[in-house]
Design an enzyme around this catalytic site. Structure first.
Site, PDB file in Angstrom:
ATOM      1  N   ASN B 147       0.839  -1.180   0.000  1.00 41.99           N
ATOM      2  CA  ASN B 147       0.000   0.000   0.000  1.00 41.99           C
ATOM      3  C   ASN B 147       0.883   1.242   0.000  1.00 41.99           C
ATOM      4  OD1 ASN B 147      -2.515  -1.423   0.337  1.00 41.99           O
ATOM      5  ND2 ASN B 147      -1.716  -1.927   2.349  1.00 41.99           N
ATOM      6  N   CYS B 318     -19.918 -11.773   1.402  1.00 41.90           N
ATOM      7  CA  CYS B 318     -21.175 -12.499   1.409  1.00 41.90           C
ATOM      8  C   CYS B 318     -22.060 -12.090   2.571  1.00 41.90           C
ATOM      9  CB  CYS B 318     -20.900 -13.994   1.498  1.00 41.90           C
ATOM     10  SG  CYS B 318     -20.243 -14.609  -0.031  1.00 41.90           S
TER      11      CYS B 318
END
Lengths: 136, 378
Positions: B147, B318
């Site tokens: 990052n 999910c």
């Protein structure tokens, strides 16, 4: 709307807690004729459907036995389990007619954002049948 | 039930419930009213304001009560409509989404960096004793090379202002808004055993401010709407508990020990497990443990645990009703599978080692089952 304590329907819960026809461990644990794969772990769901095909006396090819594996959520597990029950014993032609909506109805409706789980199972089975027909 | 989802919300503390029940009878009057019951209600609110101000190291008039962290975050970001707004990749959606909506190109610039993250417990900004009021540095080690985050923030006060979401940090680690060099800070009552629907915003004297809710002179014209006296009294009672019981010390000792024990047991007994929380003191809140289990999907783990009456949360897409996995874990690990397979255990003061044992009685079997049926190799 019916109130329920669990996130999905009772049928989904039952299939999730007691999944049918799953293939535990290595693929060599099941003697199959074809396998269908859909999804991608990056998307959070991947499914494989293994079918063993037998020829009936009338010449029709039927799904004699079925197993599945999944890297998937609760509704993916439940919908694949349900599909395996629906498909078992059906001719390949009849199995191809099972729709994602049929699986959804069997499970007592998945939430909208989970409908793709039943599509995945449905696509995995279609892929397995196509693979079988390609190679036999 | 074994409740390990305290970072989502806590049950209301008994003393908070009693204080609120008493207040409903005694301080029901509109706190803006001129009559005596109104004044009495306002006095209670001011007491709570002073308590919070003392705890976080600011003046009472620098605290505004809000409906919660989302409103506080929205208020700050909205104040900088049309300006440059930079957020860490770990922020709550109430910062990220508001920044997307309101950011522009003008100055002054707003930086919004939370102190401690709700999903992994990561402490992003280490308060440093030598830090001057205008410095607010990011813990660069936390951001791996993959990052590009991890840098000194601009420190020119004339062109930049600093906000930090302290929602998870309050009551768990010491926080002082002046030491952190903050202009704005967000707080929430229900993460420390207070009621849902009450929060606060620290606004340093003299910084830009634009009310989000207009149409009332409450909070000195900074937040319209009838005072939520009962809720604010509940917040105050929760703050009393934090102070009276030495909560921060208990989190740092007993709860940290419990969290670390669970982490060790998981790593030892569950193949494919890896920690998304850095356990080193100072690197994470002592009550949060985020773990990924290779080849097992998070929502399934969460719901199998739920069936065993163990309550946790997951960063899997999910479970969120979303197609994207946790943005925090994606920023931290850069790997969707790590996020999809993640479980967060967040402890509160009511947890004991028995809860850790209860988790370890069932978790290895659940992971083994899911890994056994998984299409992904370990």
């Amino acid at each position: 709307m019916t109130k329920q304590d669990w996130v999905y329907s009772e049928t989904v819960k039952e299939h999730f807690l007691n999944p049918r026809n799953f293939l535990m461990g290595d693929e060599s644990g099941f003697s199959y004729d074809a396998v269908g794969t859909v999804g991608n772990p990056v998307c959070g769901d991947q499914m494989k459907m293994y079918i063993k095909v037998a020829r009936r006396e009338d010449g029709a090819e039927v799904i004699d036995d079925i197993r599945w594996k999944t890297y998937g959520c609760a509704s993916a597990i439940a919908s694949t389990s349900a599909l395996s029950e629906i498909a078992k014993g059906k001719t390949l032609d009849a199995a191809l007619l099972i729709s994602a909506e049929d699986i959804d109805a069997y499970l007592g409706k998945l939430p909208k954002h989970k409908f793709h789980c039943s599509i995945l199972g449905h696509d995995a089975l279609r892929d397995a049948i196509e693979q079988y027909r390609k190679n036999h | 039930m074994v409740y390990l989802d305290y970072a989502a919300t806590c049950p209301i503390l008994p003393s908070v419930a009693s204080a609120m029940a008493a207040a409903e009878r005694k301080y029901f009057a509109n706190a803006s009213a001129l009559h005596t019951p109104g004044h009495q209600a306002m006095n209670e609110i001011e007491d709570c304001r002073e308590k919070l101000a003392r705890m976080v190291g600011c003046e009472a008039d620098e605290i505004i009560f809000t409906s919660g962290a989302t409103e506080s975050n929205n208020t700050v970001v909205r104040t900088f409509e049309g300006c440059e707004i930079e957020t860490s990749p770990f922020e709550h959606h109430s910062v990220i989404e508001a920044a997307k909506k309101y950011r522009g190109e003008k100055l002054p610039k707003l930086y919004s960096y939370m102190l401690a993250n709700n999903e992994t417990g990561a402490i992003l900004n280490l308060p440093h004793p030598e830090v001057s009021a205008c410095h607010f540095s990011v813990n660069t080690d936390l951001f791996a090379a993959k990052n590009e985050w991890g840098k000194e923030l601009a420190t020119d006060r004339r062109s930049a202002y600093f906000h930090s979401d302290l929602t998870q940090a309050l009551g768990k680690i010491p926080v002082n808004v002046k030491d952190l060099g903050l202009d704005y800070a967000t707080f929430s009552a229900h993460k420390i055993g207070g009621p849902v629907g009450v929060g606060a915003l620290y606004v340093r004297r003299g910084v830009p401010f634009c009310p989000l809710l207009i149409g009332g002179r409450q909070e000195g014209g900074r937040r319209g709407g009838t005072y939520n006296t009962i809720g604010i009294i509940g917040f105050g009672a929760a703050l009393d508990e934090v102070e009276r019981n030495g909560d921060i010390e208990e989190y740092n000792t007993r709860i940290r020990n419990m969290r670390d024990t669970l982490a060790r047991m998981i790593l030892k007994d569950i193949p494919g497990s890896s920690l998304n929380t850095d356990l080193m003191p100072g690197r994470s809140l002592p009550n949060i443990l985020n773990v990924s289990f290779a080849a097992a999907e998070g929502e399934s783990i969460q719901l199998y645990l739920d069936a065993e009456e163990i309550v946790v949360s997951t960063g899997s897409a999910c479970a969120a009703g979303d197609i994207k996995p946790s943005h925090v874990l994606m920023a931290l690990a850069g790997d969707a599978e790590v996020a999809h397979s993640s479980i967060r255990f967040s402890f509160g003061l009511a947890n004991t080692m028995r809860d850790v044992e209860a988790v370890m009685r069932v978790l290895p079997g659940i992971i083994k089952k899911l890994q056994g049926v998984s299409t992904v190799a370990l």
